[in-house]
Design a protein around this motif. Sequence first.
Motif, mmCIF file in Angstrom:
data_model
loop_
_atom_site.group_PDB
_atom_site.id
_atom_site.type_symbol
_atom_site.label_atom_id
_atom_site.label_comp_id
_atom_site.label_asym_id
_atom_site.label_seq_id
_atom_site.Cartn_x
_atom_site.Cartn_y
_atom_site.Cartn_z
ATOM 1 N N ASN A 1 -17.190 55.551 3.435
ATOM 2 C CA ASN A 1 -17.885 54.862 2.382
ATOM 3 C C ASN A 1 -18.025 55.714 1.129
ATOM 4 O O ASN A 1 -18.824 55.407 0.269
ATOM 5 C CB ASN A 1 -19.245 54.398 2.874
ATOM 6 C CG ASN A 1 -19.099 53.381 3.988
ATOM 7 O OD1 ASN A 1 -18.306 52.459 3.887
ATOM 8 N ND2 ASN A 1 -19.838 53.563 5.058
ATOM 9 N N ASN A 2 -17.272 56.768 1.055
ATOM 10 C CA ASN A 2 -17.265 57.651 -0.096
ATOM 11 C C ASN A 2 -16.605 56.944 -1.275
ATOM 12 O O ASN A 2 -15.604 56.257 -1.118
ATOM 13 C CB ASN A 2 -16.502 58.936 0.246
ATOM 14 C CG ASN A 2 -16.581 59.964 -0.851
ATOM 15 O OD1 ASN A 2 -16.173 59.712 -1.977
ATOM 16 N ND2 ASN A 2 -17.094 61.124 -0.519
ATOM 17 N N ASP A 7 -11.132 52.207 -2.431
ATOM 18 C CA ASP A 7 -10.015 51.253 -2.395
ATOM 19 C C ASP A 7 -8.914 51.688 -1.432
ATOM 20 O O ASP A 7 -7.782 51.215 -1.522
ATOM 21 C CB ASP A 7 -9.423 51.091 -3.802
ATOM 22 C CG ASP A 7 -10.431 50.489 -4.768
ATOM 23 O OD1 ASP A 7 -11.210 49.615 -4.345
ATOM 24 O OD2 ASP A 7 -10.453 50.911 -5.943
ATOM 25 N N THR A 8 -9.224 52.586 -0.535
ATOM 26 C CA THR A 8 -8.228 53.132 0.377
ATOM 27 C C THR A 8 -8.462 52.615 1.791
ATOM 28 O O THR A 8 -9.577 52.699 2.315
ATOM 29 C CB THR A 8 -8.316 54.678 0.395
ATOM 30 O OG1 THR A 8 -8.177 55.149 -0.935
ATOM 31 C CG2 THR A 8 -7.252 55.283 1.266
ATOM 32 N N ALA A 9 -7.411 52.099 2.403
ATOM 33 C CA ALA A 9 -7.518 51.693 3.802
ATOM 34 C C ALA A 9 -7.639 52.945 4.661
ATOM 35 O O ALA A 9 -7.128 54.010 4.320
ATOM 36 C CB ALA A 9 -6.292 50.897 4.214
ATOM 37 N N THR A 64 -16.425 45.659 2.148
ATOM 38 C CA THR A 64 -15.620 44.567 2.686
ATOM 39 C C THR A 64 -14.201 44.541 2.128
ATOM 40 O O THR A 64 -13.317 43.948 2.731
ATOM 41 C CB THR A 64 -16.304 43.212 2.414
ATOM 42 O OG1 THR A 64 -16.511 43.075 0.994
ATOM 43 C CG2 THR A 64 -17.636 43.122 3.132
ATOM 44 N N SER A 65 -13.986 45.199 0.999
ATOM 45 C CA SER A 65 -12.643 45.220 0.414
ATOM 46 C C SER A 65 -11.741 46.255 1.089
ATOM 47 O O SER A 65 -10.542 46.272 0.861
ATOM 48 C CB SER A 65 -12.717 45.527 -1.084
ATOM 49 O OG SER A 65 -13.275 46.819 -1.293
ATOM 50 N N LYS A 66 -12.321 47.111 1.915
ATOM 51 C CA LYS A 66 -11.556 48.177 2.559
ATOM 52 C C LYS A 66 -11.303 47.829 4.018
ATOM 53 O O LYS A 66 -12.219 47.471 4.752
ATOM 54 C CB LYS A 66 -12.298 49.500 2.464
ATOM 55 C CG LYS A 66 -11.549 50.657 3.093
ATOM 56 C CD LYS A 66 -12.155 52.002 2.784
ATOM 57 C CE LYS A 66 -13.526 52.162 3.333
ATOM 58 N NZ LYS A 66 -14.070 53.499 3.138
#
Length: 85
Positions: A1-2, A7-9, A64-66
């Motif tokens: 969560n850093n 934006d990194t999977a 949620t975007s990751k």
Amino acid sequence: NNEWFSDTAMILFLNKTDLYVEKFQSVPITVCPAFDGSFKGNTQDYDETTEYIKDVYEGCNHQTSKQVYVHLTCAVDLTHFEKVF
């Protein structure tokens, strides 16, 4: 969560499944303090316990975007790594 990885999977390898298979049959997952007794399934079921462990780690993702990709692996079995890479 850093923030640097927002934006990194992420890929999480849960390694040593061969040792886990041996261990979970004699020591129930419910004794692990990290899971705070919240597991309510069959402690003798490999699929049920590993799904629970994956869900706990995936639940730590607050973005949620990751996407977090979880793979159960056994380092001595190279077919697991061929699937991922």
